[in-house]
Design an enzyme around this catalytic site. Structure first.
Site, mmCIF file in Angstrom:
data_model
loop_
_atom_site.group_PDB
_atom_site.id
_atom_site.type_symbol
_atom_site.label_atom_id
_atom_site.label_comp_id
_atom_site.label_asym_id
_atom_site.label_seq_id
_atom_site.Cartn_x
_atom_site.Cartn_y
_atom_site.Cartn_z
ATOM 1 N N GLU B 64 -31.612 19.980 47.339
ATOM 2 C CA GLU B 64 -30.840 20.678 48.364
ATOM 3 C C GLU B 64 -30.587 22.143 48.024
ATOM 4 O OE1 GLU B 64 -30.234 17.659 47.262
ATOM 5 O OE2 GLU B 64 -30.097 16.332 49.000
ATOM 6 N N HIS B 133 -19.820 10.000 51.862
ATOM 7 C CA HIS B 133 -20.639 10.137 53.073
ATOM 8 C C HIS B 133 -19.782 10.363 54.314
ATOM 9 C CE1 HIS B 133 -24.164 9.174 50.811
ATOM 10 N NE2 HIS B 133 -24.922 8.958 51.863
#
Lengths: 323, 357
Positions: B64, B133
């Site tokens: 990322e 999440h």
């Protein structure tokens, strides 16, 4: 190597390195006046890599660097007065006073940016090469990184993508054995840095980082390879920083590196090596003398112009934030 | 010309914005984990690689931070990348590149180079998304000068703001909410833009201003509808923009109602709700008839078990109780329960949602 070509190549590399050396020495001499009020990371001792690599590039090719960027900026053709004005915090600086020594840019010269977060420009170079590929531009993008940078995860991530997409990136690792005061052996296991890059799929090349001719030859081969669409190149060059990590002085009184090691590397001065070659050739000594004179005048003029620069305005800051 | 509109889901609206942006500008490229895969990031990228090819639509390595830097490098070199993360939590891996480079590249080089980059991120909720999440990190991004941050709630705004973000020459953090993807809205077929810096008055009212962010707009509108026949008239503002906050719209509303309530999808401490309250207090303190109220998540990471998440998120009923209590209006709780009790399971956006994420 063709001898005639070689003499002109020696001269140009010598001159580029001498200019970098004298600029850095001038910064160091004037630093105590406390008018350059920002950190400076001088490139003295490491000039050959910047000179050799940038000589292999065209103006259209892009270069990124990190905190120790003066040599790369100058070798790529960055404007000297704009660099000095930036270090003095003047409006005429290459970042209009926002960046200082650790933020160099000269888009016209293809010097695309240097910033001091270690590793930060490595993925940017890959992205610039990716854009060049997608836009059909025949550019090579070079990023200079140090042995310390190689410890950053983002370097692995960047190399992985560059190799995956066969992007025209030249990673130049200037291995000067130290990250600030910390020796390489304290930071990395005993294996060559380039071995890791090879395992990642890079085309690995090596050059004596204090021999500008060697760096130029290898970098030229690397750039030709990249232009013909071969794998990204990881070029590792051993070299040595003479001055302190940050600042104008020598710091060998601190005892973090052996005196014999410093002396050994200083004996391999990249500039003296080419001076020796030049002195053996007709008019070599004249060239050296002339170069010294021209460079001295250029630097004095650039310092004068930089110091005469105007004060940047606080009111301009918000306009830089958003397009 | 009568513009054609139709009911489509927000996921479809986002996909349409991407398709139209790529259609109108060949510099736009799209990259993210799972972008070309069969699920197409909840349908928001489906078919785009087939339409625009592998030279413009990419899957990416699980890297990322590096990939964010690579997209920044591409953005400063003439492309307009759109990067997608299936969860906003993953952007914590790219904070160096986002904050040190994307947000500052233009500024630190005194405006010489723009960074036209869109980072699409999705806030997860329910079905056991859990601590890593389901974070709602808009305040982290909103703290950083140089970024633009938006959180549309409607499908209309999602399409228009995404098109505006892609046409914008600055880095934009485009925050979606997983529970908004399935909601339908009347969306024009043609391309259009919605400003990245304007809140929207969703419902006029006289008793209190409720500034809501993202999915909390949906909940707040349910509450406003339920409370109106109980004699409470809420004004609902969809903040839409997080950086910059549209304080003009918010302050004008507070000056009318005299009461400020902020409903955020994030934790209370250090959140954007506190920023709204502070900005109103600075600019319009004397307009406030009573102390402001923040309705936000408890200062705890989201628990996974549906037994534990039941009371973690303030739903419409929670919201209504908090507002009624804050306004000190005598309403029997049963009236609120009758109107706002959620008959569907609490941990899914719609009854038909059955995971996995």
């Amino acid at each position: 190597m063709n001898k005639a070509l070689s003499t002109s190549r020696i001269k140009s590399l010598y001159r580029v390195m001498l200019r970098i050396r004298r600029v850095e020495e001038s910064i160091a001499e004037r630093y105590a006046a406390q008018e350059m009020r920002c950190p400076v990371h001088l490139s003295i001792g490491q000039e050959a890599i910047a000179a050799g690599v940038c000589a292999a590039l065209t103006q259209q090719d892009g270069v990124f660097s990190g905190h120790r960027a003066h040599a790369h900026y100058l070798a790529k053709g960055g404007d000297l007065t704009a660099m000095l004005a930036e270090i003095y915090g003047k409006a005429e600086g290459c970042c209009k006073g926002i960046g200082g020594s650790m933020h160099m840019i000269d888009l016209a010269a293809g010097f695309l940016g240097a910033v001091p977060i270690v590793g930060a420009t490595v993925p940017l170079a890959v992205g610039a090469a990716w854009a060049a590929r997608l836009r059909g531009e025949n550019k090579v993008i070079t990023v200079f990184l140090g042995d310390g940078t190689f410890e950053e995860g983002v370097v692995y991530e960047s190399i992985n993508f560059a190799v995956l997409h066969r992007l025209p990136v030249l990673f130049v690792c200037e291995n000067n054995l130290y990250a600030c005061y910390t020796r390489l052996s304290t930071r990395q296991p005993e294996r060559p840095i380039h071995g890791v890059a090879a395992a990642c799929g890079c085309n690995v090349m090596l050059a004596d980082g204090n021999d500008a001719l060697a760096v130029y030859d290898v970098a030229s081969r690397a750039v030709a390879d990249l232009r013909s669409g071969n794998q990204p190149v990881f070029l590792e060059c051993a070299t040595y920083r003479w001055r302190e990590h940050c600042g104008p002085n020598n710091d060998d009184d601190l005892g973090y590196r052996p005196a014999a090691e410093v002396a050994k590397w200083q004996a391999f001065c990249p500039i003296n090596q080419l001076a020796t070659l030049l002195n053996a050739r007709p008019e070599g000594q004249d060239f050296i003398t002339h170069s010294e004179q021209e460079i001295s005048k250029e630097i004095n003029d650039a310092f004068t112009a930089a110091l005469a620069g105007s004060i940047p305005q606080q009111a301009d800051l918000p306009g830089y934030l958003y397009a | 010309m009568l513009e054609t509109t139709r009911q489509i889901t927000q996921a479809e609206a986002i996909r349409e914005a991407l398709e139209q942006a790529m259609d109108e500008d060949e510099r736009v490229i799209l990259i993210g984990e799972g972008v070309p895969d069969p699920k197409g990031v909840f349908g928001t990228t489906s078919g785009l690689q087939e339409r625009f090819g592998t030279a413009r639509v990419f899957d990416m390595p699980l890297a990322e931070n590096g990939m964010t830097g690579i997209c920044i490098g591409a953005a400063i070199s003439g492309l307009r990348p759109v990067m997608v993360h299936q969860r906003i939590d993953f952007t914590l891996l790219c904070m160096d590149q986002l904050i040190n480079n994307a947000a500052k590249w233009r500024y630190m080089f005194a405006g010489q180079v723009n960074v036209p980059l869109v980072i699409r991120v999705i806030v997860g909720r329910g079905w056991g998304q859990g601590p890593q999440h389901a974070q709602s990190l808009q305040a982290l991004f909103a703290h950083v000068p140089g970024l633009k941050v938006v959180m549309p709630s409607s499908g209309y705004d999602a399409k228009g703001m995404l098109l505006a973000a892609i046409r914008d020459d600055n880095p934009v953090i485009f925050i979606e909410h997983r529970w908004l993807h399935g909601i339908t809205d009347e969306v024009p077929t043609l391309p259009y833009t919605v400003a990245l810096n304007k809140a929207m008055l969703r419902r006029p009212g006289k008793d209190a201003t409720v500034v809501a962010f993202s999915f909390m707009v949906i909940e707040t509108l349910l509450v406003a509808k339920a409370l109106v026949d109980l004699g409470i008239d809420l004004e609902v503002i969809d903040a839409r923009a997080v950086r910059p906050l549209d304080m003009t719209t918010i302050i004008e509303s507070v000056q009318r109602t005299g009461v400020l309530i902020v409903a955020d999808t994030a934790w209370k401490t250090g959140g954007i709700a506190g920023e709204v309250v502070a900005a109103v207090a600075e600019a319009a303190f004397n307009s406030l008839r009573q102390p402001p109220l923040r309705i936000a998540l408890p200062d705890l990471p989201a628990p996974t078990s549906h037994h534990l998440s039941k009371d973690y998120y303030p739903d419409a009923l929670h919201l209504a109780r908090a507002i009624v209590s804050h306004l000190n209006v005598a309403v029997a709780d049963i009236e609120l329960v009758n109107r706002l009790h959620r008959s569907t399971p609490h941990d899914v956006p719609q009854r038909e949602f059955c995971g996995p994420f």
